[in-house]
Design an enzyme around this catalytic site. Structure first.
Site, PDB file in Angstrom:
ATOM      1  N   THR A  55      27.016  66.011  48.550  1.00  0.00           N
ATOM      2  CA  THR A  55      27.927  65.997  47.399  1.00  0.00           C
ATOM      3  C   THR A  55      27.523  67.021  46.343  1.00  0.00           C
ATOM      4  OG1 THR A  55      28.425  63.687  47.819  1.00  0.00           O
ATOM      5  CG2 THR A  55      28.860  64.470  45.597  1.00  0.00           C
ATOM      6  N   SER A  92      25.079  64.448  54.609  1.00  0.00           N
ATOM      7  CA  SER A  92      23.753  64.097  55.143  1.00  0.00           C
ATOM      8  C   SER A  92      23.848  63.413  56.502  1.00  0.00           C
ATOM      9  CB  SER A  92      23.012  63.197  54.156  1.00  0.00           C
ATOM     10  OG  SER A  92      23.779  62.027  53.876  1.00  0.00           O
ATOM     11  N   THR A 126      23.522  62.143  49.677  1.00  0.00           N
ATOM     12  CA  THR A 126      22.715  60.979  49.284  1.00  0.00           C
ATOM     13  C   THR A 126      22.772  59.824  50.289  1.00  0.00           C
ATOM     14  OG1 THR A 126      24.564  60.157  47.978  1.00  0.00           O
ATOM     15  CG2 THR A 126      22.899  61.467  46.820  1.00  0.00           C
ATOM     16  N   ASP A 127      23.786  59.824  51.167  1.00  0.00           N
ATOM     17  CA  ASP A 127      23.975  58.653  52.033  1.00  0.00           C
ATOM     18  C   ASP A 127      22.767  58.353  52.911  1.00  0.00           C
ATOM     19  OD1 ASP A 127      26.441  58.300  50.915  1.00  0.00           O
ATOM     20  OD2 ASP A 127      27.548  59.239  52.538  1.00  0.00           O
TER      21      ASP A 127
END
Ligand code: GLU
Length: 373
Positions: A55, A92, A126-127
């Site tokens: 992101t 990610s 970030t996932d």
């Protein structure tokens, strides 16, 4: 006339000086303006940015490149000399395990080839950021900081925090106090250790936290502050060498839920899983027919590692025999087999198990690793 001859003489002298300078230049490189400037002010620490996407770069209409992200934060130039490279530019969860191996090898190469490099910052979605960070924590064998960062809002949204996160991360990577602490995750001005950090909220900006044990430090306006050290083996103390690993074995993760079927565990083994991780209920309970799956795993020599689905707390190690010569007590029915992951989350236990299986499948040795890392 006199003035002119003085001027001429000065010119000649200057010319002679430049010839002398020129001769000297053949012996030593000329001192450039920027080198003179460096001689006056101490050089800034050098930090390398390895961008993988996420992101933080996911601008509407076209993703930001590594160079564009760096250029968008002029304040970086005050804290470090940042050079950027684009490893990938994807979410990610789209990175493959082969790419993880390549990122680890690339960071090791950067450190090996540049002894003066202060640290590395990796941008990520970030996932699954915590998984990449823990993988690097176990595989990059260098004391220098590797900081993984990202953002929850993208560059096209109001309140995009990617620039602040990048600046904070570069400050940490450039900070001498960050060395030897393993891989760090920096977002929201907080520094968390790769082993314990997890994404705790799908949307909020303050999503990254180390449940139970807390952050290692903070990034404040005046300085980077560390308050804790992460325990457990990592980086320079790791026994895993990515230069020697060509592929990671398949390890699958399962969750315990009421009435869960054991045939899924069997199917994973039949499809080639070399290890299983089970996120048990509470402190080790399983459900349904999962016990049959564990019996199948035992028969096939496939190790099963127990974690908890609660989000915090430990799975205790195997119970010890009562006294000398006593047989080790069996796990009671309905409890998972015990290679105990302690307080490692299921997805991180999977990463440790994948790496561990490149070295051993002996359950005592696997348990040792889960106790040490
Ligand atoms: N949140 C996504 C991730 O963790 C990023 C989305 C994107 O980059 O497309 O990677």
């Amino acid at each position: 006339m006199r003035k002119r001859s003085i001027a001429l003489m000065l010119c000649l002298l200057a010319g002679a000086a430049s010839v002398v300078h020129g001769q000297a230049a053949t012996m030593a490189p000329p001192v450039s303006a920027s080198a003179q400037a460096t001689a006056q002010a101490p050089a800034l620490p050098r930090v390398r940015l390895v961008a993988t996407g996420g992101t933080i770069s996911n601008r509407r209409g076209g993703r930001l490149t590594a160079d564009e992200i760096v250029a968008s934060v002029p304040a970086l130039a005050e804290v470090a000399d940042v050079e950027a490279e684009q490893f990938a530019n994807v979410a990610s969860s789209q990175l493959t395990l082969e790419q993880w191996l390549d990122i680890a090898r690339r960071i090791e190469q950067l450190f090996r080839e540049d002894p003066q490099l202060a640290g590395v910052v990796v941008t990520s979605g970030t996932d699954t950021l915590e998984e990449l960070a823990y993988f690097l924590h176990l595989t990059v064998r260098d004391r220098r900081p590797v900081v993984v960062t990202g953002s929850m809002r993208n560059p096209s949204q109001v309140g995009y925090e990617g620039q602040a996160n990048l600046l904070a991360s570069v400050r940490v990577a450039a900070d001498a106090g960050a060395a030897g602490r393993g891989v760090l995750v920096v977002l929201n001005d907080e520094i968390n250790g790769a082993r314990d950090v997890t994404k705790t909220d799908a949307l909020r900006l303050h999503t990254f936290a180390s449940r139970t044990f807390g952050a290692l430090g903070v990034v404040d306006t005046d300085r980077v502050v560390f308050r804790r050290t992460a325990e457990g083996r990592h980086t320079t103390a790791s026994e895993f060498d990515v230069a020697a690993i060509t592929a990671l074995p398949r390890v699958d993760v399962f969750m315990v839920y009421q009435g869960a079927p054991g045939d899924l565990l069997k199917a994973a083994i039949d499809f080639g899983a070399k290890g299983l991780v089970i996120a048990t209920a509470g402190a080790g309970a399983t459900s349904g027919t999962q016990g049959e799956g564990f019996a199948y795993a035992r028969e096939k020599g496939v190790p099963v590692v127990a974690t908890t689905r609660t989000g915090s707390g430990r799975i205790a190690g195997p119970r010890r025999p009562a006294g000398p010569g006593a047989a080790a007590p069996q796990d009671p029915p309905g409890m998972a087999p015990r290679i105990a992951a302690g307080d490692l989350s299921a997805v991180k236990a999977r990463i440790l198990l994948m790496l561990a299986l490149t070295k051993t499948s002996d359950s005592a040795d696997l348990q040792r690793m889960f106790s040490e890392y």
